[in-house]
Design an enzyme around this catalytic site. Structure first.
Site, PDB file in Angstrom:
ATOM      1  N   SER A   1      -9.581  16.236  36.443  1.00  0.00           N
ATOM      2  CA  SER A   1     -10.503  15.124  37.187  1.00  0.00           C
ATOM      3  C   SER A   1      -9.727  15.014  38.754  1.00  0.00           C
ATOM      4  CB  SER A   1     -10.752  14.147  36.571  1.00  0.00           C
ATOM      5  OG  SER A   1     -11.533  14.157  35.291  1.00  0.00           O
TER       6      SER A   1
ATOM      7  N   GLU B   1      55.392  22.371  46.818  1.00  0.00           N
ATOM      8  CA  GLU B   1      55.164  23.865  47.059  1.00  0.00           C
ATOM      9  C   GLU B   1      56.210  24.351  48.396  1.00  0.00           C
ATOM     10  OE1 GLU B   1      54.416  26.001  45.124  1.00  0.00           O
ATOM     11  OE2 GLU B   1      52.842  25.254  43.776  1.00  0.00           O
TER      12      GLU B   1
END
Length: 681
Positions: A342, A83
């Site tokens: 429990s 680029e």
């Protein structure tokens, strides 16, 4: 049209050159600069920085925060070679490239090469100015020159890494890397990096899931150019060209979604670092999903994993399927009030140990018993007669637990739960004996705190999710001796079928009506909690904690660690003796009844109940008992400190600061207990 644009390009260059440096500087300095901090997705990461979940920005786009150091350097090399090779040299506009592009277009009648720099692309993306308008192009040039005057090259490149478009609602290198490769951009392959360089030039037409041929050609063009500039050698080029393209988008990570939602609501911000471990979290989510496969319609699951040395939560699964509406998967079952069944029995027995009422080898009755109008039954409607406390807890018998709670008092159990950081909720009125069997509302998180404390020698574990949270001051929930007794007993519970007998201390529970199936377990490092049930509270016939939840508990530990960490050895004061060698008062549990009726029962005259005594260095604490029949046995936080003493006063030595349970047992088995505090201040 192309020829006309080329003339305009050359004309612009000549105009800027003729206008003079001072005029150009004034023109650039007067540029209105758009906001330079792009809005990024809120992200939640684990203890190692691994992304757990991210949220889109307001307009529905994925744009994840990223720094230059978090991107594979090869991507940067490929990007600049393709680029903008002179990125670190030009002032924002590459006038050489612009002149070359214009001249080539004039000669060939078409665009041969571009001249847009990274900085110009950032300028366009900041203002979303498009590429078709010459007015927009001039604006990009002006803004690019201005950006270069106020930002470093690395800052400009970082803006590009956030703003580059990758098709649809994907912006920035990090979001693109997750979308196409399911990973962070730190370790991209050469071919992956080349694809991510190519897509932003034509983000919609080069999406590999929709236009794989275009994407392939564009990627290979990036690779070929990199080879031409010497960035890649021939072998690297060949390997990259042969690598296949991804043909579908990946979903963004969605780990611990319930916790992530809660965290960002409670603590607004962009970045949230949690104590979770992404690997463990993913394993537990998969386990929860497999746990409900083939089970009753509507059955859901929740799992938590905690390091009980630190209180850091390593995994939390609020439901098996977060997005399943019929399952009510959006409900976080780790936070829902449920009956614990429990699972409170270990704390009840632990309080009995601490109070000097029982020892693991003490004999206790399991027979039909009525407590006023309350007549509890065992789960199987059977009674075992007289048996050891160890066996009673391992079998999770109801009658011994309720008998102990009557002696201790339900209020004491509630107080200890609160001391453990729990928030018990009662349906109405004062606590009764039914809380021993699950008649109280608790969350899974509450129970994790309880079992974390049991695993940590009775000390409160500061359960937390966020990294950096400070630990609270130490609080002793249960004495070390009582906690060790509990762990030693639970490690002897028979594991479920096909599970290893590996010494895991665990307890199961089933709530009334089979609405909740629980299992909690711990080794020397981790605590794991399992819940199965329906989010709407409906009954699940046949759902038992031992049958449903316990196998998942053992599977969870096998996924966390290949070998359990051993439980600690007995602490000082623990009586590891058989029944025949116990002090006589501890050989058989005898309910105390109403102490007001027995005027000869022992009473601790000093220290008084609830007292706060200042610690006095060098001076011992002298305790005194009135009444009762000698000889006496004294227990300090459940640890014998005097056996067979005939004197009514006992020298307890110089005590350490903290909360103390002091118990005396006379020769007939009558017990007196006081709770007080030694303050260091």
């Amino acid at each position: 049209m192309i020829r006309a644009r080329s003339y305009l390009t050359l004309a612009l260059l000549l105009f800027l050159a003729a206008w003079g440096r001072d005029k150009v500087d004034e023109w650039v300095d007067a540029t209105v600069i758009p906001p330079l901090v792009p809005v990024t997705s809120v992200e939640v990461v684990d203890r190692n920085g691994v992304l757990l979940r991210a949220y889109t920005v307001e307009d529905g786009r994925w744009r994840l925060p990223v720094s230059l150091a978090e991107v594979d350097p090869e991507f940067i090399e490929l990007l600049l070679s393709f680029e903008d090779r002179r990125f670190y040299d030009h002032p924002g506009v590459d006038f050489r490239a612009l002149a070359r592009a214009g001249a080539q277009a004039l000669r060939n009648g078409r665009i041969v090469s571009g001249a847009s720099t990274i900085t110009m692309q950032v300028a366009r993306l900041l203002e979303d100015s498009g590429t078709g308008s010459w007015r927009g192009k001039i604006r990009q040039i002006r803004l690019a020159l201005a950006l270069e005057r106020i930002l470093t090259k690395d800052q400009i490149l970082t803006l590009y890494l956030h703003l580059a478009p990758y098709g649809g609602n994907i912006e920035g290198i990090r979001a693109a890397s997750f979308t196409w490769f399911g990973q962070e951009p730190a370790q991209l392959t050469t071919a992956e990096a080349a694809l991510l360089v190519a897509i932003p030039q034509a983000p919609n037409s080069r999406r590999p899931d929709r236009n794989p041929d275009n994407a392939h050609i564009a990627r290979d063009r990036v690779l070929a150019r990199a080879h031409g500039f010497g960035v890649l050698d021939a072998e690297e080029l060949a390997w990259a060209l042969a690598e296949p393209l991804p043909l579908r988008r990946n979903d963004f990570p969605l780990l611990a979604p319930h916790l992530a939602d809660r965290i960002i609501i409670e603590n607004p911000g962009q970045h949230h670092a949690l104590t979770l471990d992404a690997t463990v979290q993913a394993q537990m989510e998969a386990l929860a999903l497999s746990a409900i496969e083939g089970q009753a319609l509507g059955l859901n699951a929740a799992i938590m994993v905690m390091d009980h040395h630190t209180g850091a939560v390593l995994a939390t699964v609020g439901s098996a399927e977060y997005s399943d509406t019929p399952l009510q998967g959006f409900v976080d079952m780790t936070q829902a009030l449920r009956s614990p069944g429990s699972t409170l029995k270990p704390l009840i027995f632990g309080l009995g140990f601490e109070a000097g009422l029982i020892h693991p080898e003490t004999q206790i009755e399991d027979r039909p018993t009525r407590f006023g109008s309350y007549a509890p039954q065992n789960f199987d409607n059977q009674f075992r007669g007289e048996l050891s406390v160890r066996n009673a807890l391992q079998a999770s018998l109801n009658i011994p637990a309720v008998t102990l709670l009557e002696e201790l008092g339900p209020a004491e159990l509630m107080n200890r739960m609160r001391r453990a950081g729990m928030d018990p909720q009662l349906p109405a009125g004062q606590p009764g004996l039914a809380i021993a069997l699950g008649g109280v509302g608790l969350t899974m998180e509450d129970l994790m705190r309880l079992y974390g404390s049991l695993a940590a020698g009775g000390e409160l574990v500061p359960l937390h999710y966020r990294q950096g949270d400070t630990a609270s001051a130490p609080v002793q929930v249960l004495s070390p001796v009582a906690s060790w007794y509990i762990g030693d007993i639970l490690a002897g519970v028979v594991p479920p079928a096909n599970a290893p007998r590996n010494g895991l201390a665990f307890k199961t529970g089933t709530s009334y009506g089979h609405r909740d199936a629980w299992a909690f377990g711990y080794d020397g490092q981790h605590v794991v909690g399992i819940w199965l049930g329906r989010a709407d509270g409906a009954s699940v016939p046949g759902a038992f904690g031992a049958d449903l939840a316990a196998p998942i508990l053992f599977e969870a530990f096998s996924r966390i660690t290949p070998r359990l960490d051993p439980l600690p050895p007995p602490p000082p004061g623990a009586l590891t003796v058989p029944h025949a060698e116990l002090p006589v008062p501890l050989r058989r549990f005898a309910p105390r009844g109403d102490p007001l009726i027995d005027v000869n029962a022992p009473e601790i005259a000093f220290p008084p109940e609830g007292a706060i005594l200042a610690q006095q260095p060098g001076l011992p604490l002298i305790a005194r008992v009135d009444r009762g029949a000698p000889p006496y046995t004294w227990l300090w936080n459940g640890r014998p400190v005097g056996i067979g003493l005939r004197e009514r006063e006992v020298d307890l030595g110089e005590p350490e600061a903290g909360f103390i349970d002091l118990t005396v047992i006379d020769s007939t088995g009558r017990v007196a207990t006081v709770f007080f505090e030694i303050s260091a201040r």
